[in-house]
Design a protein around this motif. Structure first.
Motif, PDB file in Angstrom:
ATOM      1  N   MET A  68       0.834  -1.214   0.000  1.00 21.45           N
ATOM      2  CA  MET A  68       0.000   0.000   0.000  1.00 21.45           C
ATOM      3  C   MET A  68       0.863   1.257   0.000  1.00 21.45           C
ATOM      4  O   MET A  68       2.091   1.201   0.177  1.00 21.45           O
ATOM      5  CB  MET A  68      -0.905   0.012   1.233  1.00 21.45           C
ATOM      6  CG  MET A  68      -0.165   0.178   2.559  1.00 21.45           C
ATOM      7  SD  MET A  68      -1.261   0.449   3.953  1.00 21.45           S
ATOM      8  CE  MET A  68      -2.037   1.980   3.503  1.00 21.45           C
ATOM      9  N   VAL A  69       0.176   2.402  -0.200  1.00 20.01           N
ATOM     10  CA  VAL A  69       0.803   3.718  -0.075  1.00 20.01           C
ATOM     11  C   VAL A  69      -0.074   4.543   0.871  1.00 20.01           C
ATOM     12  O   VAL A  69      -1.288   4.631   0.678  1.00 20.01           O
ATOM     13  CB  VAL A  69       0.919   4.430  -1.436  1.00 20.01           C
ATOM     14  CG1 VAL A  69       1.519   5.825  -1.249  1.00 20.01           C
ATOM     15  CG2 VAL A  69       1.760   3.606  -2.411  1.00 20.01           C
ATOM     16  N   ASN A  70       0.547   5.156   1.891  1.00 23.45           N
ATOM     17  CA  ASN A  70      -0.191   6.006   2.839  1.00 23.45           C
ATOM     18  C   ASN A  70       0.437   7.393   2.843  1.00 23.45           C
ATOM     19  O   ASN A  70       1.647   7.540   3.030  1.00 23.45           O
ATOM     20  CB  ASN A  70      -0.159   5.400   4.240  1.00 23.45           C
ATOM     21  CG  ASN A  70      -0.986   6.214   5.218  1.00 23.45           C
ATOM     22  OD1 ASN A  70      -2.031   6.752   4.867  1.00 23.45           O
ATOM     23  ND2 ASN A  70      -0.501   6.327   6.445  1.00 23.45           N
ATOM     24  N   MET A  71      -0.402   8.417   2.620  1.00 24.48           N
ATOM     25  CA  MET A  71       0.081   9.800   2.595  1.00 24.48           C
ATOM     26  C   MET A  71      -0.418  10.527   3.843  1.00 24.48           C
ATOM     27  O   MET A  71      -1.625  10.536   4.128  1.00 24.48           O
ATOM     28  CB  MET A  71      -0.406  10.505   1.330  1.00 24.48           C
ATOM     29  CG  MET A  71      -0.015   9.771   0.052  1.00 24.48           C
ATOM     30  SD  MET A  71      -0.422  10.716  -1.416  1.00 24.48           S
ATOM     31  CE  MET A  71       0.784  12.032  -1.302  1.00 24.48           C
ATOM     32  N   VAL A  72       0.528  11.087   4.571  1.00 28.21           N
ATOM     33  CA  VAL A  72       0.191  11.874   5.753  1.00 28.21           C
ATOM     34  C   VAL A  72       0.075  13.331   5.310  1.00 28.21           C
ATOM     35  O   VAL A  72       1.056  13.937   4.878  1.00 28.21           O
ATOM     36  CB  VAL A  72       1.255  11.724   6.859  1.00 28.21           C
ATOM     37  CG1 VAL A  72       0.858  12.539   8.095  1.00 28.21           C
ATOM     38  CG2 VAL A  72       1.448  10.259   7.207  1.00 28.21           C
ATOM     39  N   VAL A  73      -1.140  13.906   5.372  1.00 25.59           N
ATOM     40  CA  VAL A  73      -1.377  15.275   4.910  1.00 25.59           C
ATOM     41  C   VAL A  73      -2.010  16.080   6.042  1.00 25.59           C
ATOM     42  O   VAL A  73      -2.597  15.542   6.980  1.00 25.59           O
ATOM     43  CB  VAL A  73      -2.296  15.280   3.670  1.00 25.59           C
ATOM     44  CG1 VAL A  73      -1.648  14.542   2.516  1.00 25.59           C
ATOM     45  CG2 VAL A  73      -3.650  14.672   3.984  1.00 25.59           C
ATOM     46  N   GLY A  74      -1.874  17.406   5.961  1.00 21.30           N
ATOM     47  CA  GLY A  74      -2.471  18.265   6.997  1.00 21.30           C
ATOM     48  C   GLY A  74      -2.330  19.731   6.635  1.00 21.30           C
ATOM     49  O   GLY A  74      -1.753  20.096   5.594  1.00 21.30           O
TER      50      GLY A  74
END
Length: 516
Positions: free
Chosen positions: A510-516
């Motif tokens: 998988m690919v997980n993007m931490v955004v904010g």
């Protein structure tokens, strides 16, 4: 411990052999005659070697009677020039104790097996047989083989390298229940009722009216072929329908007489009624060994006539692992029958015309084919035939979805299924233009390159929540995947005006993007 006990004179080592006595003589006609004659004093002697083998005399009546062996009546044969012949014969285990050696050298007229042949073949690689057979035959053939080894006739101490006992297929033993019941006037009656009828309940009996059940006291067995299985999702139940009894006089006078005799033990039957208006009695059942005395023997001819031999063969394999006991039930045979029809549909269209083409198959079709080849080839070696059938079903479903009709795929599939559905495979192989038998064709070779994936689909998550998936080259590294993700329009829309703090790439997962 044994040695110390012997040193102290308090015990001695002994060896016990757990083997039944081999009763090696039968008073019957069929069997190998003993090469033994008796002189005038009744002393037994072996026949000269040149008089072997001893052959049975032709007899019109070879029944056992008058307490004497049948061969006693073959006067001319018994009174030979060498003396009076032995009239008992050897049991079936006599021939079966060495037949595996004779297979190695069947045309040898000088010895039971030649040294050159037995030194080449040596022993049996795999022996398949039931547990009961293993005791009655293999135990004694092993005993004889060890004797022949000691005498120098065979080069191995053991006759078989590996033994596999197949599990027994059981069948339901059905019982109809007789109960004590009381009428309103206080009179007592014995009536047949459905299984599960509880004491104290009321039941309606033809000719007797409403009766109160007192207790179930007797079970009676009924022929299984008169019983209809109404299983749903393995919740099996068995019903004896009134029509089955009514039809007996026409179909089977012997069963009819048997069942009428049983019914005389009761004064009537408390019939239930299904949604179609058919009258029936619910039966109890337990799974047990097929036996004529239990009326639960399944006649394979009946199954083959309805579904075909190939379907029957594959369903038996599909019931479960070879070495485990399995209950017989027809509830799943329709699934195998439908699979064989779908398999046939790969080759023929709805109008019954051959639809196979000579165009090149695509990667998806070849992947489905070679996945099946790998699975079936490996599982045959493990004698895991039930999983082979499952593999055929999976492959057939996938190829039907792909509308695969390429000869390069289907011809190999026909060869693969030939040991499981020989008649179907033979017919399809001839339809594909071959003039020889499919059973003489080469076994399909598994080509692993067709199972190598060119791409991988990864879920794309934002702050741990998956939003969609994207496809990437199978050999792409982390940097390549991260770069492709950040450049994707769907990803940009999901991020919006937020900033990407971190991109976590788990290769192949998988690919997980931490955004904010």
């Amino acid at each position: 411990a044994t040695a110390k006990l012997e040193d102290e004179g308090r015990g001695r080592f002994d060896l016990n052999y757990r083997i039944r006595d081999l009763v090696f003589s039968r008073q019957r006609y069929w069997g190998e005659p003993w090469p033994i004659v008796y002189d005038q004093d009744g002393v037994p002697e072996f026949l000269p070697t040149e008089q072997l083998p001893v052959e049975l005399p032709p007899m019109e009546d070879f029944r056992y009677r008058d307490g004497k062996a049948p061969l006693e009546r073959a006067i001319d044969w018994v009174n030979s020039e060498y003396g009076r012949r032995e009239t008992d014969t050897m049991p079936a285990t006599a021939g079966s104790n060495w037949y595996y050696l004779r297979y190695m050298d069947p045309q040898n007229g000088e010895a039971f097996v030649g040294q050159e042949a037995v030194n080449y073949w040596q022993d049996v690689d795999l022996y398949l047989g039931g547990a009961e057979h293993a005791v009655s035959h293999i135990l004694y053939s092993r005993l004889c083989h060890k004797l022949w080894f000691d005498l120098g006739y065979v080069p191995t101490r053991e006759p078989y390298k590996k033994l596999v006992n197949q599990g027994m297929i059981g069948a339901p033993i059905t019982s109809i229940h007789l109960t004590n019941a009381k009428a309103k006037d206080g009179s007592e009656h014995k009536v047949w009722v459905s299984f599960g009828t509880s004491a104290g309940s009321q039941t309606q009996v033809d000719g007797l009216g409403a009766l109160t059940v007192q207790s179930l006291e007797l079970d009676r067995k009924v022929p299984l072929r008169m019983v209809e299985e109404t299983s749903v999702d393995n919740e099996a139940s068995f019903r004896l329908y009134k029509k089955a009894i009514d039809d007996l006089d026409q179909d089977d006078a012997q069963d009819a007489a048997y069942f009428r005799q049983i019914l005389t033990q009761g004064e009537g039957i408390a019939w239930n009624q299904d949604k179609d208006g058919r009258q029936y009695v619910e039966l109890s059942f337990v799974m047990g060994k097929m036996s004529k005395s239990k009326y639960n023997v399944i006649n394979p001819d009946d199954i083959c006539e309805r579904y075909g031999v190939d379907c029957f063969r594959m369903y038996e394999m599909f019931l479960g692992p070879l070495d485990q006991a399995k209950p017989w039930s027809v509830s799943g045979i329709d699934g195998v029958y439908r699979f064989l029809r779908r398999f046939w549909g790969l080759f023929y269209d709805e109008d019954g015309k051959m639809s196979v083409v000579d165009t090149q198959a695509g990667k998806a079709e070849m992947k489905a084919l070679h996945t099946c080849i790998q699975k079936v080839t490996d599982d045959i070696e493990k004698l895991s035939f039930n999983t082979c059938v499952s593999a055929f079903m999976v492959a057939s479903n996938e190829l039907n979805k792909l509308k695969a009709n390429q000869r390069t795929v289907l011809e190999l599939l026909v060869r693969l299924i030939a040991p499981f559905a020989p008649h179907l495979a033979e017919e399809l192989y001839r339809a594909l233009g071959h003039t020889t038998s499919v059973h003489h064709a080469e076994w399909p070779v598994f080509e692993p390159e067709w199972l190598v994936e060119d791409s991988v689909t990864l879920p794309i998550a934002f702050n741990g929540k998956t939003r969609f998936t994207l496809e990437f080259p199978a050999d792409a590294d982390k940097a390549t995947v991260e770069e492709a993700v950040l450049a994707n329009e769907q990803v940009k829309q999901q991020i919006g005006d937020k900033s990407v703090r971190r991109v976590i790439v788990v290769p192949g997962r998988m690919v997980n993007m931490v955004v904010g």
